[in-house]
Design a protein around this motif. Sequence first.
Motif, PDB file in Angstrom:
ATOM      1  N   LEU A 287       1.457   3.102  -2.324  1.00 40.55           N
ATOM      2  CA  LEU A 287       0.458   4.014  -1.765  1.00 40.55           C
ATOM      3  C   LEU A 287       1.105   5.309  -1.283  1.00 40.55           C
ATOM      4  CD1 LEU A 287      -1.773   1.487   0.166  1.00 40.55           C
ATOM      5  CD2 LEU A 287      -2.439   2.851  -1.808  1.00 40.55           C
ATOM      6  N   VAL A 290       1.527   7.480  -4.234  1.00 39.39           N
ATOM      7  CA  VAL A 290       0.248   8.042  -4.658  1.00 39.39           C
ATOM      8  C   VAL A 290      -0.152   9.218  -3.772  1.00 39.39           C
ATOM      9  CG1 VAL A 290      -2.217   7.534  -4.907  1.00 39.39           C
ATOM     10  CG2 VAL A 290      -0.522   5.889  -5.704  1.00 39.39           C
ATOM     11  N   LEU A 293      -0.169  12.770  -4.933  1.00 41.30           N
ATOM     12  CA  LEU A 293      -1.151  13.212  -5.914  1.00 41.30           C
ATOM     13  C   LEU A 293      -2.418  13.778  -5.283  1.00 41.30           C
ATOM     14  CD1 LEU A 293      -0.842  10.153  -8.323  1.00 41.30           C
ATOM     15  CD2 LEU A 293       0.507  12.258  -8.277  1.00 41.30           C
ATOM     16  N   THR A 294      -2.482  13.743  -3.968  1.00 41.18           N
ATOM     17  CA  THR A 294      -3.678  14.226  -3.295  1.00 41.18           C
ATOM     18  C   THR A 294      -3.749  15.744  -3.342  1.00 41.18           C
ATOM     19  OG1 THR A 294      -4.938  14.149  -1.231  1.00 41.18           O
ATOM     20  CG2 THR A 294      -2.558  14.379  -1.045  1.00 41.18           C
ATOM     21  N   GLY A 356      -2.212   7.997   0.833  1.00 43.33           N
ATOM     22  CA  GLY A 356      -2.334   7.442  -0.504  1.00 43.33           C
ATOM     23  C   GLY A 356      -3.539   6.533  -0.634  1.00 43.33           C
ATOM     24  N   THR A 359      -6.604   8.537  -0.731  1.00 46.24           N
ATOM     25  CA  THR A 359      -6.740   9.204  -2.024  1.00 46.24           C
ATOM     26  C   THR A 359      -7.361   8.259  -3.060  1.00 46.24           C
ATOM     27  OG1 THR A 359      -4.820  10.603  -1.559  1.00 46.24           O
ATOM     28  CG2 THR A 359      -5.466  10.357  -3.869  1.00 46.24           C
ATOM     29  N   VAL A 360      -6.869   7.029  -3.104  1.00 46.69           N
ATOM     30  CA  VAL A 360      -7.383   6.059  -4.069  1.00 46.69           C
ATOM     31  C   VAL A 360      -8.808   5.649  -3.742  1.00 46.69           C
ATOM     32  CG1 VAL A 360      -7.081   3.715  -4.959  1.00 46.69           C
ATOM     33  CG2 VAL A 360      -5.102   5.210  -4.652  1.00 46.69           C
ATOM     34  N   VAL A 368      -6.885  11.363  -8.538  1.00 46.85           N
ATOM     35  CA  VAL A 368      -5.639  10.674  -8.858  1.00 46.85           C
ATOM     36  C   VAL A 368      -5.397  10.776 -10.354  1.00 46.85           C
ATOM     37  CG1 VAL A 368      -4.383   8.506  -8.775  1.00 46.85           C
ATOM     38  CG2 VAL A 368      -6.021   9.068  -6.975  1.00 46.85           C
ATOM     39  N   ARG A 370      -4.061   9.772 -13.610  1.00 43.76           N
ATOM     40  CA  ARG A 370      -3.678   8.410 -13.920  1.00 43.76           C
ATOM     41  C   ARG A 370      -2.230   8.287 -14.365  1.00 43.76           C
ATOM     42  NH1 ARG A 370      -8.937   6.257 -17.339  1.00 43.76           N
ATOM     43  NH2 ARG A 370     -10.506   6.727 -15.747  1.00 43.76           N
ATOM     44  N   ALA A 373       0.077   8.496 -11.337  1.00 38.41           N
ATOM     45  CA  ALA A 373      -0.009   7.303 -10.495  1.00 38.41           C
ATOM     46  C   ALA A 373       0.679   6.123 -11.180  1.00 38.41           C
ATOM     47  CB  ALA A 373      -1.469   6.977 -10.204  1.00 38.41           C
ATOM     48  N   THR A 416      -5.329   1.581  -9.301  1.00 37.39           N
ATOM     49  CA  THR A 416      -5.012   2.942  -9.732  1.00 37.39           C
ATOM     50  C   THR A 416      -5.965   3.405 -10.837  1.00 37.39           C
ATOM     51  OG1 THR A 416      -2.694   2.661  -9.164  1.00 37.39           O
ATOM     52  CG2 THR A 416      -3.215   4.420 -10.710  1.00 37.39           C
TER      53      THR A 416
END
Length: 771
Positions: A287, A290, A293-294, A356, A359-360, A368, A370, A373, A416
Amino acid sequence: MRGSGTIVAAVVGLLVLLSWRFRFIERGVYPPVDLYLYFYPIYEATYARIAHGVLPLWNPYQLCGIPWVATLQGGFFYPGHALYLLLPLHRALEASHGLHLLLVGIATAAFARRLGLGWAASVLASVLFGLRGFIPLSLPSANYLDAAAWMPVGALAVLEIVRRPSAWAVALLAAATGCSFLGGYPQPTVYMLYTWATLLPALLLHERADARRWLVAGTLCAAGVALGVLAAAIQLAPTLELIRSGRHLDLRPEVMAPFGTLSPGMLILGTAITGGPFSYGVAALALAGVALLTRRHRALAVWAIGLCVVTALLALGTQTPLFALYRLLPFLGMFRFPDRILSMTDFALAIAAAIGLDTVVGTGVAEVRRHRAAAVVGLLVVGAVVWLATHGGAGADRLLQVRLVAVAVAAMLVLTFVRAGTRPLAVGAVLVLLAVVDISLGGWTHRIAYDTKDIAALGRYEQTYRTVAAQAGPDRVWFYGDIAIQPSFAQKLATRYGLRAIDDYEPLNPLRQDEYFTFFTEGTPVIDRAPWLFAGSITTLESPPGVAPPATRRRLLDLASLRFVVVPPASVARHPEVATFLRDAGLEPRPLAEPDLALYENPNALPRAFTVHHTLPAPDTATLLAALSQPTFDPRTLSYVEGDTGLAPAPDAPRGGPAQIVDDGERVVEVDAELDQPGLVVLADAYYPGWIATVDGVPAPILPTNHLFRGVPAPAGTHRVRFEYRPWSVILGATGSAVGWVMILLLAWRGWAVHRRASDNADAVSPVVRG
């Protein structure tokens, strides 16, 4: 409000459920050594005196005398320690630990929520910071927990200052700073200040603040921290006085990282995935990856991940070139064990994982990307497999770890690529559950002293202590041998039983004691071998290569009025150097009712108080201590003094005699002395600022004598010399703290008043708006 209640309930439930395990573990690889050896005895002695209206300023029972409150680690002025006055100590410790874990959990969740993260992300941040890593590991070191628990509170205050500057937010930041310093462990407090200092620009960038907001927020944060320092002055002023007299202003690299390649930082990083109490868990690490990626919290995610990476590398200490940078940063060179900077890593990773998760859960695949992630998760999978292959447990344990990691990774891969329509509540709950499962594998194995049976060992030899103390009278005693980490022989027990000891367990100690007792074992005033730092006690009787054994410097113990040595016969049998010292130092066995211990008397011990008529200026420290170590040195014929005695040289003066101690209190000592001619009345208690003296009621100077002790010039005749401890540092600190806390309360009241007026105005306007 309903959402806030849900978060609080979830956090409290998880904290209570997972922290309850600390109560029932019987044995383990992380025994709470410091709790038994340091905190329990010193809390007991300190708060017993405070309960009777006595503020313990000077401790005459340890290390020939040390400043009591200045030693810092007891956190004597910490507001939370009021529990120690209201409850039995073991119950107060349990209540204090529980309340601090709740403070950490709720404040971390509140900070995450104010960042705009969802309830699941806020709960995840709370659990990751409060129930793994340094926070729960610090339970045996109560002062670390007391200090570090305020990190999320201050972070919340910084966030409020950035978004809505107010007197209330400044007061909250000041209170968090002041309480953390008063907790008694400045190292996590300093790390906390660095955390806030790096968080501030990240928040301002996140808010896209203009130059004016940067200036206002920076000024208010600096003011809040400064006000917090002022509020803690009652503790900081005497502590700074002590630090100036010691070696802690700029420690050598080998002192800071005494274990070298076995640095705890390396051990901690080695269990980052699974297998130890420092494990983050695969779910949390995935997480956190991830989080990068926000888009909505990009600046905060970069701050959190960047802080994780930098602090994790700095935690390796001397193993990386970055350690040179670490030593250059203000205040960090004062502390040992740089791996403790991982408390910053813990907080930053908790926030990164929460971002994270948000975000998900909150935005789905629209934000996100792909392939990125998947790359992040894939790297984590590889790391987990490599770790398990090289460091995992054997048999069933390894299989369990592999299965749990596989489940966590599979869940992350599925989530994800989850469709945007998946219910956020379900996704968030699953991920939080996975993270909780991960950190539950940490293997917390230390039991805390929450029951009377846990602390019974501290009183195992009570009768022996009291018997030896009665025999020693005003002289000193030394408990030595394979007992250093046994609660039954904790050095702080000397304070409990009113027994004057030559040693202590006190890393923050005055320089004079450090040099004096270091010279006894090392033959030089500076330790040049592990553990590199004098922590208040003599840890070995083996001398360094090429140096004469300590028995040849026994005169230093004579000068300290060491009358008795207590050792276990088993230590004598196991360690030839102990038997050699007892023999060569001329110590004589004496009867003792306790079969587990042997008592030896030092027939050469000098009285604690005596007179001398001939003095010389003290040379440099090494030369002086070498002269004092000579078996023929007689301090009643000649003593070395720093400063002007006002006495004429008297090489043919008669030998001085013993003086009588008529009042031997903690803050007052009175001595009756008879001098054939003008001379010096010497008291073999440690010289330290804050002591004043009178001779027959007339003020007189106290001069450092024979390096460690106190000497007062006196004319010929019979006189009463009174020593009294009146430290100006405590008086000035108390004044500063009073001013600081009054200002904090005024700011808090002003902030509340402004908020109340705003609410009243809103209530007055709302009917008009509805109409």
